[in-house]
Design a protein around this motif. Structure first.
Motif, short mmCIF file in Angstrom:
data_model
loop_
_atom_site.label_atom_id
_atom_site.label_comp_id
_atom_site.label_asym_id
_atom_site.label_seq_id
_atom_site.Cartn_x
_atom_site.Cartn_y
_atom_site.Cartn_z
N ILE A 1 8.51 -13.17 -13.92
CA ILE A 1 8.69 -11.79 -14.40
C ILE A 1 8.50 -10.76 -13.29
O ILE A 1 8.79 -9.58 -13.49
N PHE A 2 7.99 -11.16 -12.13
CA PHE A 2 7.75 -10.23 -11.03
C PHE A 2 9.05 -9.53 -10.62
O PHE A 2 10.09 -10.18 -10.56
N PRO A 3 9.06 -8.22 -10.37
CA PRO A 3 7.91 -7.33 -10.22
C PRO A 3 7.51 -6.60 -11.50
O PRO A 3 6.86 -5.56 -11.41
N LEU A 4 7.87 -7.11 -12.65
CA LEU A 4 7.39 -6.50 -13.90
C LEU A 4 6.12 -7.21 -14.35
O LEU A 4 5.83 -8.32 -13.88
N ARG B 1 13.62 -11.23 2.27
CA ARG B 1 13.28 -12.59 2.73
C ARG B 1 12.11 -13.16 1.91
O ARG B 1 11.13 -13.66 2.44
N LYS B 2 12.25 -13.00 0.59
CA LYS B 2 11.29 -13.56 -0.37
C LYS B 2 9.85 -13.14 -0.08
O LYS B 2 8.96 -13.98 0.06
N ALA B 3 9.66 -11.84 -0.01
CA ALA B 3 8.33 -11.32 0.33
C ALA B 3 7.25 -11.76 -0.66
O ALA B 3 6.08 -11.86 -0.29
N CYS B 4 7.65 -12.01 -1.91
CA CYS B 4 6.63 -12.40 -2.89
C CYS B 4 6.34 -13.90 -2.86
O CYS B 4 5.55 -14.39 -3.65
N CYS B 5 6.97 -14.62 -1.98
CA CYS B 5 6.79 -16.08 -1.90
C CYS B 5 6.36 -16.50 -0.51
O CYS B 5 6.78 -17.53 -0.01
N ASP C 1 20.73 -12.06 -5.77
CA ASP C 1 19.57 -12.77 -5.23
C ASP C 1 18.69 -11.77 -4.47
O ASP C 1 18.93 -11.47 -3.30
N CYS C 2 17.67 -11.24 -5.18
CA CYS C 2 16.86 -10.18 -4.57
C CYS C 2 16.06 -10.71 -3.38
O CYS C 2 15.63 -9.94 -2.52
N GLY C 3 15.87 -12.01 -3.30
CA GLY C 3 15.14 -12.59 -2.17
C GLY C 3 15.81 -12.30 -0.84
O GLY C 3 15.16 -12.30 0.20
N ARG C 4 17.11 -11.99 -0.88
CA ARG C 4 17.83 -11.69 0.36
C ARG C 4 17.49 -10.29 0.89
O ARG C 4 17.71 -9.97 2.03
N ALA D 1 3.51 -2.69 -2.82
CA ALA D 1 3.23 -2.98 -1.41
C ALA D 1 4.19 -4.02 -0.83
O ALA D 1 4.29 -4.13 0.39
N VAL D 2 4.85 -4.81 -1.68
CA VAL D 2 5.66 -5.92 -1.14
C VAL D 2 7.12 -5.94 -1.58
O VAL D 2 7.97 -6.48 -0.87
N CYS D 3 7.42 -5.38 -2.73
CA CYS D 3 8.73 -5.63 -3.33
C CYS D 3 9.65 -4.41 -3.27
O CYS D 3 9.32 -3.35 -3.81
N PRO D 4 10.83 -4.54 -2.64
CA PRO D 4 11.75 -3.41 -2.58
C PRO D 4 12.26 -2.96 -3.95
O PRO D 4 12.73 -1.83 -4.09
N LEU D 5 12.15 -3.82 -4.96
CA LEU D 5 12.61 -3.44 -6.30
C LEU D 5 11.59 -2.57 -7.04
O LEU D 5 11.92 -1.97 -8.06
N ALA D 6 10.38 -2.51 -6.52
CA ALA D 6 9.31 -1.80 -7.25
C ALA D 6 9.58 -0.31 -7.40
O ALA D 6 9.01 0.33 -8.27
S1 SF4 Z 1 9.55 -9.31 -3.39
FE1 SF4 Z 1 10.84 -8.38 -5.01
S2 SF4 Z 1 12.88 -8.27 -4.10
FE2 SF4 Z 1 11.70 -9.75 -2.89
S3 SF4 Z 1 12.14 -11.76 -3.84
FE3 SF4 Z 1 10.25 -10.98 -4.77
S4 SF4 Z 1 11.00 -9.92 -6.65
FE4 SF4 Z 1 12.79 -10.18 -5.30
#
Ligand code: SF4
Ligand code: SF4
Length: 171
Positions: free
Chosen positions: A96-99, A29-33, A23-26, A119-124
């Motif tokens: 599909i984010f972050p792709l 803390r769900k930066a993209c939402c 769960d990448c949101g952990r 700018a927001v996603c640690p997976l980027a």
């Molecule tokens: S910002 Fe990236 S790591 Fe965070 S919930 Fe969204 S896709 Fe997952």
């Protein structure tokens, strides 16, 4: 085939396939939402899903992003949420984010890390091989299929130029 049905079938590819096997949101803390004002572009025809489902958590407007198709200027719909949604109804961009899909110089469909995600996603910052293989495969499959549609391909030409602008910005 009904375009709403096509998107609903595509959505199912991402019910279980996620960017990483956790769960990448952990991580963020769900930066993209966070329900900010940026919104998510809907791909051509995707708006029909929301006209059909009529969820109360999404607001859809015409965006300033335009492309030419069939001799006409089209505006891409953009969706806004308040940071909460029904996971099984979320737009394709969210799934599909972050792709993000992209057209190569020779017009082929490819998938890249969305330059706006940096700018927001640690997976980027991950390399492609660090993403879940099924997730990446499903993103590629989705856009190889969707880009067979001429309107989606026309959208993608303009979207690629738009993403290139961000690529330059983040260099
Ligand atoms: S910002 Fe990236 S790591 Fe965070 S919930 Fe969204 S896709 Fe997952
Ligand atoms: S629609 Fe759902 S997944 Fe997409 S940004 Fe809003 S809360 Fe996040």
């Amino acid at each position: 085939m009904n375009v709403c049905y096509v998107y609903l079938q595509i959505y199912r590819l991402f019910d279980d396939a996620t960017p990483i096997n956790a769960d990448c949101g952990r991580l963020c803390r769900k930066a993209c939402c966070r329900g900010d004002d940026l919104g998510m572009y809907l791909f051509p025809g995707e708006k029909s899903v929301y006209e059909f489902l009529k969820p109360d958590w999404i607001k859809i407007e015409n965006s300033d992003f335009t492309y030419f198709y069939d001799g006409q200027k089209k505006s891409a719909p953009i969706a806004f949420c308040n940071g909460v949604c029904d996971r099984y109804q979320r737009p394709l961009s969210c799934r599909i984010f972050p792709l993000v899909p992209f057209l190569t110089d020779d017009g082929k469909v490819d998938v890249i890390v969305d330059p706006r995600a940096k700018a927001v996603c640690p997976l980027a910052s991950l390399d492609a091989e660090d993403y879940d293989r099924t997730f990446v495969k499903n993103v590629k499959k989705t856009f190889s299929l969707l880009c067979k549609n001429k309107q989606v391909y026309a959208f993608m030409k303009e979207y690629t130029m738009y993403l290139n602008g961000y690529k330059k910005f983040f260099k």
